[in-house]
Design a protein around this motif. Structure first.
Motif, PDB file in Angstrom:
ATOM      1  N   VAL A 189      -4.265   9.401   4.754  1.00 26.17           N
ATOM      2  CA  VAL A 189      -5.121   8.687   3.810  1.00 26.17           C
ATOM      3  C   VAL A 189      -4.231   7.750   2.996  1.00 26.17           C
ATOM      4  O   VAL A 189      -3.030   8.004   2.826  1.00 26.17           O
ATOM      5  N   GLY A 190      -4.808   6.682   2.484  1.00 22.51           N
ATOM      6  CA  GLY A 190      -4.000   5.744   1.724  1.00 22.51           C
ATOM      7  C   GLY A 190      -4.838   4.685   1.044  1.00 22.51           C
ATOM      8  O   GLY A 190      -6.073   4.673   1.140  1.00 22.51           O
ATOM      9  N   ALA A 191      -4.153   3.800   0.358  1.00 16.71           N
ATOM     10  CA  ALA A 191      -4.794   2.687  -0.327  1.00 16.71           C
ATOM     11  C   ALA A 191      -3.920   1.452  -0.152  1.00 16.71           C
ATOM     12  O   ALA A 191      -2.691   1.552  -0.063  1.00 16.71           O
TER      13      ALA A 191
ATOM     14  N   GLY B  25       0.803  -1.213   0.000  1.00 18.58           N
ATOM     15  CA  GLY B  25       0.000   0.000   0.000  1.00 18.58           C
ATOM     16  C   GLY B  25       0.836   1.263   0.000  1.00 18.58           C
ATOM     17  O   GLY B  25       2.080   1.230  -0.047  1.00 18.58           O
ATOM     18  N   TYR B  26       0.116   2.372   0.068  1.00 17.04           N
ATOM     19  CA  TYR B  26       0.768   3.684   0.102  1.00 17.04           C
ATOM     20  C   TYR B  26      -0.074   4.596   0.979  1.00 17.04           C
ATOM     21  O   TYR B  26      -1.310   4.632   0.876  1.00 17.04           O
ATOM     22  N   ASP B  27       0.588   5.331   1.876  1.00 14.49           N
ATOM     23  CA  ASP B  27      -0.072   6.305   2.740  1.00 14.49           C
ATOM     24  C   ASP B  27       0.433   7.700   2.430  1.00 14.49           C
ATOM     25  O   ASP B  27       1.597   7.887   2.015  1.00 14.49           O
ATOM     26  N   TYR B  28      -0.419   8.688   2.675  1.00 15.97           N
ATOM     27  CA  TYR B  28      -0.036  10.094   2.523  1.00 15.97           C
ATOM     28  C   TYR B  28      -0.562  10.860   3.721  1.00 15.97           C
ATOM     29  O   TYR B  28      -1.756  10.807   4.040  1.00 15.97           O
ATOM     30  N   GLN B  29       0.348  11.560   4.403  1.00 20.75           N
ATOM     31  CA  GLN B  29      -0.020  12.269   5.625  1.00 20.75           C
ATOM     32  C   GLN B  29      -0.165  13.751   5.359  1.00 20.75           C
ATOM     33  O   GLN B  29       0.680  14.377   4.712  1.00 20.75           O
TER      34      GLN B  29
END
Length: 287
Positions: free
Chosen positions: A121-123, A111-115
Motif C-alpha cells: 500500500v502507498g501514497a 511517494g512512499y510504499d509499505y509492504q
C-alpha cells in the motif's frame, strides 16, 4: 502519438520480461520512499454525450440556457446552420476541424510504499502537463462562427495505491485519488464585427478525481520502471461569454434586439465534463 504509444508498450514489454533477467540480489521489498517521472500520451473519450455537445444561449439573462436566438423580422432560428464538436476555421460548418484529442503528457512524482507480506500500500503525489484541449463551435446564418475552447494548462493528483508484489520484483496495483487542474477557456468569433464579447470565469482551478492501475518492475535495488493507465475527470463550469451591443448600435442584431432578448445574450457550452485517459511509461528512484 504512435511513437509515444510504442514507447509505453516497449516499457511494458521490458517490465514483463525483466523478471526472467533480474539478478538474484535485487531486493523484492517495496517499502520506502521514491521519486521519479513519467512520459506518455493523454486522449479524450468521444462518447455520444461529447459528440452531441453544442453551444447554449440565454437570451433573457435569467440564468436558464436553452433559448433560441431569433432573427428579425421573421423570428427565425439564427443558428439553424448548426454546431460541431471541434474548432471552426471559417464561418461555414464545412470549415470545422475535428478535435485533436490526443496530446503528449508528462509528470513528476514522489511517494512512499509499505509492504506487508505480498501486499503493498502507498501514497503518491504528482504534477505535470497533459496539453489536452477540446472545442465546440456554433454557426449562425449571418454567416459567422463562434468557438469555445477548453485547455488543461497543468494538473496534478494525490493518489493512494494498493497492489500485489510477486517474488520476481513485480508489483501489480490499482490507484485512485484526488485530482487538481488549471483549466483555461477561450472564445473566438469569425466574421462577427457587430457585437462585443465579454468573458467571465475564463480560468478555473478545479478539483476532480482520477483512477487507474499499472505494473511496476524493479530492475535494481533502487530503480523501477513500469506502465500506468489513468482516467481523470474534471467538471469545468461557469465560463460564460456575453454578446452585447456593438458599435454602431443595432436594433436588429439577433444577440441584442429588444424584441427577443433583454439587450444581450449569454453563451455557454452544454457540457462541463473535461476528462481524459492516459498511458504513461514510469521510472522511479527508490531510497
Amino acid at each position: 502519438m504512435k511513437k509515444l504509444m510504442t514507447t509505453s508498450l516497449g516499457v511494458l514489454a521490458i517490465a514483463v520480461a525483466t523478471p526472467a533477467l533480474a539478478q538474484s540480489d535485487v531486493t523484492t521489498n517495496w517499502t520506502g520512499p521514491y521519486v521519479g517521472g513519467s512520459l506518455g500520451y493523454s486522449w479524450q473519450p468521444n462518447f455520444d454525450r461529447d459528440t452531441r455537445e453544442v453551444v447554449a444561449f440565454d437570451t433573457n439573462n435569467d440564468g436558464a440556457y436553452g433559448d433560441q436566438v431569433r432573427t428579425l423580422p421573421s423570428g427565425g432560428n439564427a443558428f439553424e446552420r448548426g454546431f460541431c464538436r471541434g474548432r471552426a476555421l471559417g464561418s461555414s460548418p464545412a470549415s470545422c476541424s475535428s478535435d485533436k484529442d490526443g496530446r503528449t503528457a508528462w509528470k513528476v512524482h514522489a511517494g512512499y510504499d509499505y509492504q506487508m507480506g505480498n501486499f503493498v500500500v502507498g501514497a503518491v503525489v504528482e504534477g505535470g502537463k497533459s496539453y489536452i484541449q477540446n472545442s465546440v463551435s456554433a454557426f449562425s446564418t449571418t454567416p459567422a462562427s463562434y468557438t469555445f475552447t477548453r485547455e488543461l494548462s497543468w494538473d496534478g493528483a494525490a493518489r493512494l495505491r494498493a497492489g500485489y508484489a510477486l517474488p520476481t520484483g513485480t508489483l501489480i496495483y490499482g490507484t485512485g485519488g484526488l485530482a487538481y487542474g488549471k483549466i483555461k477557456n477561450s472564445f473566438s468569433a469569425i466574421n462577427n464585427t457587430f457585437n462585443t464579447f465579454t468573458e467571465s470565469n475564463r480560468t478555473d482551478k478545479d478539483f476532480g478525481w482520477t483512477a487507474g492501475g499499472g505494473i511496476e518492475q524493479k530492475v535494481a535495488n533502487n530503480f523501477s520502471i513500469g506502465v500506468l493507465y489513468k482516467y481523470t475527470r474534471f467538471n469545468d463550469d461557469g465560463y460564460t461569454v456575453n454578446a452585447g451591443q456593438g458599435t454602431p448600435p443595432s436594433a436588429v442584431n439577433a444577440f441584442v434586439n429588444p424584441v427577443f432578448t433583454s439587450g444581450s445574450t449569454n453563451l455557454q457550452r452544454t457540457s462541463d465534463r473535461f476528462e481524459n485517459h492516459s498511458v504513461q511509461a514510469t521510472a522511479s528512484f527508490r531510497f
